[in-house]
Write a protein that holds these residues in place. Sequence first.
Motif, PDB file in Angstrom:
ATOM      1  N   HIS A 130       0.829  -1.210   0.000  1.00  0.00           N
ATOM      2  CA  HIS A 130       0.000   0.000   0.000  1.00  0.00           C
ATOM      3  C   HIS A 130       0.865   1.262   0.000  1.00  0.00           C
ATOM      4  O   HIS A 130       0.583   2.211  -0.740  1.00  0.00           O
ATOM      5  N   LEU A 131       1.901   1.281   0.819  1.00  0.00           N
ATOM      6  CA  LEU A 131       2.763   2.467   0.876  1.00  0.00           C
ATOM      7  C   LEU A 131       3.482   2.699  -0.445  1.00  0.00           C
ATOM      8  O   LEU A 131       3.640   3.850  -0.878  1.00  0.00           O
ATOM      9  N   THR A 132       3.915   1.638  -1.095  1.00  0.00           N
ATOM     10  CA  THR A 132       4.582   1.772  -2.394  1.00  0.00           C
ATOM     11  C   THR A 132       3.627   2.354  -3.427  1.00  0.00           C
ATOM     12  O   THR A 132       3.986   3.266  -4.180  1.00  0.00           O
ATOM     13  N   PHE A 133       2.404   1.846  -3.455  1.00  0.00           N
ATOM     14  CA  PHE A 133       1.421   2.343  -4.425  1.00  0.00           C
ATOM     15  C   PHE A 133       1.051   3.791  -4.112  1.00  0.00           C
ATOM     16  O   PHE A 133       0.945   4.629  -5.025  1.00  0.00           O
ATOM     17  N   LEU A 134       0.877   4.123  -2.841  1.00  0.00           N
ATOM     18  CA  LEU A 134       0.560   5.504  -2.478  1.00  0.00           C
ATOM     19  C   LEU A 134       1.702   6.449  -2.866  1.00  0.00           C
ATOM     20  O   LEU A 134       1.455   7.557  -3.357  1.00  0.00           O
ATOM     21  N   ALA A 135       2.940   6.036  -2.639  1.00  0.00           N
ATOM     22  CA  ALA A 135       4.087   6.872  -3.021  1.00  0.00           C
ATOM     23  C   ALA A 135       4.141   7.043  -4.540  1.00  0.00           C
ATOM     24  O   ALA A 135       4.411   8.148  -5.038  1.00  0.00           O
ATOM     25  N   ALA A 136       3.883   5.973  -5.264  1.00  0.00           N
ATOM     26  CA  ALA A 136       3.884   6.066  -6.730  1.00  0.00           C
ATOM     27  C   ALA A 136       2.821   7.048  -7.213  1.00  0.00           C
ATOM     28  O   ALA A 136       3.081   7.865  -8.110  1.00  0.00           O
ATOM     29  N   MET A 137       1.627   6.999  -6.621  1.00  0.00           N
ATOM     30  CA  MET A 137       0.581   7.943  -7.004  1.00  0.00           C
ATOM     31  C   MET A 137       0.971   9.369  -6.639  1.00  0.00           C
ATOM     32  O   MET A 137       0.694  10.308  -7.384  1.00  0.00           O
TER      33      MET A 137
END
Length: 164
Positions: free
Chosen positions: A133-140
Amino acid sequence: MAGVRCVAGWVRVSEAEAEAHRLFGLGGWLRVVSALMVLAVPGGVVVAWQQWMDPALGGAALASNLLSLLVLGVQVGMAVLWFRRWPGFRLAYAAFAVLGTALLALADQAIGPPPGPPSTDPVGELVLEAAFHLTFLAAMQFSRRFRVTFEHRVRAGDVSCASA
């Protein structure tokens, strides 16, 4: 560009201007996310079916079944928001990530883990889920393609902020 507004390094542009931008669309790394969104729905159905408990077993079984259906509903909802390119997707996903992870962990404690093979490392699974989740949020957060497609924002350097 008409109607630009500079906010924290990003400039909001009109929908037409965003659609004309070279990064607009679900291309690039967003294709991977699109595929995951498509797979999450039937995967959620399979998980809900595998974890389904006989409601005659009592309140814990009913609570577990309702939780499975809720998770499936949220997965479907997130996929719909993704493919509709909803401007509030990033915030909705952050809420889903935080609340979903926390509530599922609390539900495991309150009503017990779902049926099926027991996890060998529940803490490790929680850490992996949080990392995803943190990786996807950072990517967004940092993706120009995501910002143009979903939020109709471009980097401030890409347009003039003089009309803001």
